[in-house]
Enzyme design. Structure first.
Site, PDB file in Angstrom:
ATOM      1  N   CYS A 102     -42.077-106.398  13.451  1.00 28.73           N
ATOM      2  CA  CYS A 102     -43.064-105.628  12.691  1.00 28.73           C
ATOM      3  C   CYS A 102     -42.334-104.809  11.628  1.00 28.73           C
ATOM      4  O   CYS A 102     -41.109-104.869  11.486  1.00 28.73           O
ATOM      5  CB  CYS A 102     -43.864-104.713  13.608  1.00 28.73           C
ATOM      6  SG  CYS A 102     -42.838-103.511  14.494  1.00 28.73           S
ATOM      7  N   CYS A 105     -39.444-102.573  12.740  1.00 33.88           N
ATOM      8  CA  CYS A 105     -38.140-103.223  12.892  1.00 33.88           C
ATOM      9  C   CYS A 105     -37.393-103.244  11.555  1.00 33.88           C
ATOM     10  O   CYS A 105     -36.190-102.961  11.492  1.00 33.88           O
ATOM     11  CB  CYS A 105     -38.311-104.651  13.412  1.00 33.88           C
ATOM     12  SG  CYS A 105     -39.047-104.770  15.064  1.00 33.88           S
ATOM     13  N   ASP A 507     -32.955-113.486 -32.193  1.00 37.37           N
ATOM     14  CA  ASP A 507     -31.590-113.483 -32.714  1.00 37.37           C
ATOM     15  C   ASP A 507     -31.354-114.838 -33.372  1.00 37.37           C
ATOM     16  O   ASP A 507     -31.985-115.839 -32.993  1.00 37.37           O
ATOM     17  CB  ASP A 507     -30.603-113.259 -31.576  1.00 37.37           C
ATOM     18  CG  ASP A 507     -29.164-113.325 -32.046  1.00 37.37           C
ATOM     19  OD1 ASP A 507     -28.845-112.663 -33.047  1.00 37.37           O
ATOM     20  OD2 ASP A 507     -28.383-114.056 -31.416  1.00 37.37           O
ATOM     21  N   ASP A 698     -29.330-114.468 -26.891  1.00 31.37           N
ATOM     22  CA  ASP A 698     -28.435-115.048 -25.887  1.00 31.37           C
ATOM     23  C   ASP A 698     -27.029-114.491 -25.958  1.00 31.37           C
ATOM     24  O   ASP A 698     -26.184-114.869 -25.160  1.00 31.37           O
ATOM     25  CB  ASP A 698     -28.370-116.569 -26.023  1.00 31.37           C
ATOM     26  CG  ASP A 698     -27.484-117.014 -27.191  1.00 31.37           C
ATOM     27  OD1 ASP A 698     -27.330-116.232 -28.149  1.00 31.37           O
ATOM     28  OD2 ASP A 698     -26.951-118.127 -27.124  1.00 31.37           O
ATOM     29  N   ASP A 702     -26.855-108.849 -27.804  1.00 28.51           N
ATOM     30  CA  ASP A 702     -28.314-108.788 -27.672  1.00 28.51           C
ATOM     31  C   ASP A 702     -28.745-107.974 -26.463  1.00 28.51           C
ATOM     32  O   ASP A 702     -29.932-107.667 -26.318  1.00 28.51           O
ATOM     33  CB  ASP A 702     -28.898-110.203 -27.545  1.00 28.51           C
ATOM     34  CG  ASP A 702     -28.689-111.029 -28.801  1.00 28.51           C
ATOM     35  OD1 ASP A 702     -28.766-110.452 -29.899  1.00 28.51           O
ATOM     36  OD2 ASP A 702     -28.442-112.241 -28.685  1.00 28.51           O
TER      37      ASP A 702
END
Length: 820
Positions: A102, A105, A507, A698, A702
């Site tokens: 439960c 726990c 970009d 990427d 950036d």
């Protein structure tokens, strides 16, 4: 006198009856030394609230021993399957913990383990028992941490695809057993109920009626207490945590109808509702089972990714080919991948050329050609002829494993809209209970004989199952559908943000353009010949993750490179063969030696990007790098523009190349010579105007603007730092999946709105009908189940279909990913 164990609830007899422990001013009995050790630790660590809040006894404690049994988990070979190393040197393990019963726990494990030195974070899902453990291996070993967890009475183990499949199968089997019991019981009880109704109309002997009531009670009992157990357990958990959930009104309706029917059966007078009780359980169990099946299908991508990897690989060594387990491979090994086989690891292609099917990773069905030295990812299928791959990453470090973790983490995160609907559902439950009480009081004055029946109908028909399922079902299926198309969400809220985006800022370098043509020319500026300048620059760029680095040839292994530092927006510097060098913009490359010198001229060709190499004495060379727009990007941008998005370019490059790319792609809003702070300022300015801005990039420069955008999108081939700042990751080197991602995000939110409107409309229509006595309890159960199924199946539509392609207004698309 027999008693039960305070910790696990097992019977305590014989000599074990003398084993006690002082807890909260009283002596409690324990069944074994292990349970006593665990209970004592919980008490001494100040975690006694566990015993007050738990909804079920803990699992019998296991003996943790001295920890030597967990030492095997410290082996690197074993950790490859479920442990990943983080950039800061820390590690993260995916575990399955047995014995979690439960939420209490989970609370106990998290509170106890957070206090252990070396543990940075631990999160336990009490429903699936999956646990994410983030720790510092320089402070604590994994085996020690697992032994500490075992000392709490829980059995930790590696979370693999097989374990996840077993858990899903066990859940499905348990649900199916309950559904069969409920279905069989309902069919029988309805038969008896029909006989009783017919008999009542035809004045059949009362003894037969009493017999049918008794038989109905016997058949309904296992349906209510076995098949209906999950509803009672859920209601009890909600009450104990003081957060009543949707199970509470259902459990009350089932319990009340069953209890009243049993009372009336033994009294020999009054109405019985065994048929209504078993129908509640059956219809609700059917809805839960179908919802669970849909959830398993939607969440099956992670398992599908793992199962796609082979278990064995052909390793090439001095003694010839050798068939070994994938877990035995290490970075630097060479493996042979036969035609039709999946690549077992991430690595570099050593064969001259090969073609791979990367559809599992990118959603792109066309084969991809790779040349010697190109990266190859695990899960790709070799198509034509045998290929040799040099191993770089194995097990949990592969791209495929990272994708699975991203999916798991994103699903575990709750979007804001889901949290809102959960809170509304909680308030709704409280309102339902008050409404049922008022309706019951009203009917006691109108027609007391019908009051109980009407209250049952109100409790059932107003269960907020549809409201609670409306949002999470759509988000879960929508995220899984995007993952199959090569779009991974690092946080669930990105789906909502992407659907609201009004602007996308791109970009240029590495996102809209590529440098596959390489370096066009080398212009020496300080007397060093061109080949030497190129060798020095290539050695320095070999340590860079910037897209331009891919234009340089492989480095000369004889040149040592140390003290490398990347300066976002400017370039990279380091010591090559003992000489301090800088590579990047002219001002950065020139360094402090000539701070006031005019910037040298770049290449005159707008399709060429220039990069300068400098040393302690000033500029050494200029490299003119051929730049071209990625294939298919024009069509992708046209599709995004047709969807109503405004597009812009924010680049740190010179004006000439940026202007040329913008003109070629039809983008009028472009900005050049922007450092990371300038890009972030541009996005902030757009946000102040009320726009919802998405940033697509990427490169390492950036990362700041990705973190500042409303929704950050990184290209899969970019740097790991850009990925870390991104909300959404496009697997692959292009923008093919971005138009579909936007369309799917909008479609998902449309489905969410449809589900929410239906849930509200259903309750607005059904509640008055139930309160006025028009709806019988069994019909209320049918309507509520149908409502839950409707929102679930509506959400599943997101996974079955993909938005149809539609060309933009002025584009001749080479791909079919345009938006509708």
């Amino acid at each position: 006198m027999a008693t039960t164990c305070f910790h696990c609830g097992a019977a305590v007899t014989g000599r074990e009856a003398a084993r006690t422990l002082a807890f909260d001013g009283r002596q409690v009995a324990l069944c074994s030394e292990a349970c006593e050790t665990v209970a004592r630790r919980i008490r001494d660590d100040g975690l006694g609230d566990f015993y007050r809040f738990r909804s079920a006894p803990a699992a019998p404690a296991i003996g943790a021993g001295s920890g030597t049994r967990w030492a095997a988990y410290d082996r690197e070979v074993l950790q490859r399957e479920f442990v990943t190393e983080q950039p800061d040197g820390s590690r993260e393990a995916q575990l399955l913990v047995q014995g979690v019963r439960c939420a209490a726990c989970a609370w106990l494990i998290e509170r106890a383990m957070t206090a252990v030195p070396g543990v940075r974070e631990i999160a336990v899902d009490p429903l699936t028992t999956r646990t994410r453990l983030h720790w510092d291996p320089r402070v604590a070993r994994l085996g020690e941490l697992l032994a500490r967890m075992a000392a709490l009475g829980y059995e930790p183990g590696a979370c693999t695809a097989e374990e996840g499949d077993r858990a899903a199968l066990a859940e499905r089997r348990a649900g199916l057993r309950r559904l069969i019991v409920a279905g069989f019981g309902m069919s029988q009880v309805m038969t008896y109920a029909t006989a009783m109704y017919v008999g009542a109309m035809q004045d059949v002997d009362s003894g037969i009626g009493e017999f049918l009531r008794l038989v109905s009670m016997l058949v309904a009992t296992p349906v209510v207490f076995y098949a209906g157990a999950p509803f009672f357990a859920g209601a009890w958990r909600g009450l104990r945590s003081r957060r009543p959930g949707m199970d509470l009104p259902v459990a009350l309706a089932i319990a009340a109808s069953y209890a009243a029917s049993v009372w009336h059966t033994f009294r020999g007078s009054g109405e019985v509702y065994f048929d209504s009780a078993v129908m509640f359980v059956f219809f609700l169990s059917c809805a839960r089972f179908l919802e669970m099946s849909g959830r398993h299908r939607a969440l099956g991508l992670t398992g599908a990714l793992a199962h796609h990897l082979p278990r064995l690989a052909t390793r090439l060594g001095d003694g010839g080919p050798e068939l070994v387990g994938v877990t035995e491979l290490a970075p630097g090994d060479r493996v042979l991948v036969a035609p039709g086989q999946s690549v077992p690891v991430d690595g570099r292609l050593e064969s001259a050329a090969a073609r791979f099917d990367e559809a599992l990773l990118t959603g792109e069905s066309r084969p991809v050609r790779r040349l010697a030295g190109d990266a190859v990812v695990a899960g790709s299928i070799n198509l034509l002829e045998a290929a040799t791959v040099r191993v770089e990453r194995v097990g949990a470090a592969t791209v495929l494993a990272q994708i699975g973790r991203l999916i798991t983490v994103a699903r575990a995160e709750r979007p804001h809209l889901v949290e809102v609907t959960d809170r509304v559902a909680g308030w709704f439950v409280t309102g339902v209970l008050l409404l049922a009480a008022m309706v019951g009081a009203a009917w006691l004055t109108i027609d007391a004989s019908r009051a109980f029946e009407v209250v049952l109908a109100v409790l059932v028909v107003t269960c907020p199952c549809a409201l609670a399922l409306a949002t999470p079902a759509a988000f879960t299926v929508g995220m899984s559908a995007l993952a199959r198309r090569g779009v991974l969400l690092r946080r669930a809220g990105a789906l909502e943000a992407l659907s609201r985006a009004t602007d996308l800022v791109f970009d240029k370098t590495g996102t809209l353009t590529e440098h596959s043509a390489g370096i066009r020319q080398v212009v020496p500026l300080a007397g060093i010949d061109a080949p030497r300048c190129l060798a020095l620059a290539a050695a320095l760029e070999s340590r860079s993750e910037h897209p331009l680095a891919r234009a340089f040839p492989p480095p000369d292994p004889s040149l040592t490179v140390v003290d490398v530092v990347a300066v976002p927006g400017l370039g990279i510097e380091g010591r090559v063969a003992g000489v301090r060098l800088r590579l990047g913009t002219p001002g950065f490359a020139a360094g402090p030696a000539a701070p006031d010198a005019p910037s040298p001229a770049a290449a005159a060709d707008s399709a060429t990007q220039s990069v300068w190499l400098g040393g302690e004495s000033g500029l050494l060379a200029r490299f003119d790098i051929a730049e071209q727009v990625r294939p298919g990007v024009a069509g992708d941008l046209a599709a995004l523009r047709a969807a109503g998005l405004d597009l812009a370019i924010a680049s740190g490059d010179q004006e000439g190349p940026v202007r040329a790319v913008a003109r070629q792609l039809g983008i009028t809003d472009w900005h050049a010579r922007l450092q990371p702070a300038g890009k972030l300022a541009l996005v902030r300015a757009m946000q102040r105007e009320g726009r919802v801005v998405g940033m697509v990039g990427d490169g390492i420069n950036d990362s700041p603007v990705l973190a500042g955008a409303d929704v950050a999108i990184a290209i899969g081939s970019g740097t790991s730092l850009a990925h870390h700042a991104a909300d959404c990751l496009l697997i692959g080197a292009g923008l093919e999946a971005l138009p579909t991602a936007v369309a799917q995000a909008r479609r998902t939110m449309r489905i969410v709105r449809q589900n929410l409107w239906w849930a509200v409309a259903y309750n607005v229509l059904a509640v008055p009908l139930a309160a006025t006595g028009v709806l019988a309890p069994w019909l209320a159960a049918l309507g509520m189940s149908a409502s839950s199924l409707l929102v679930t199946f509506n959400a599943l539509r997101l996974g079955r279909t993909v938005p149809p392609p539609a060309a933009g207004p002025a584009s001749t698309l080479s791909r079919s990913e345009a938006l509708p």
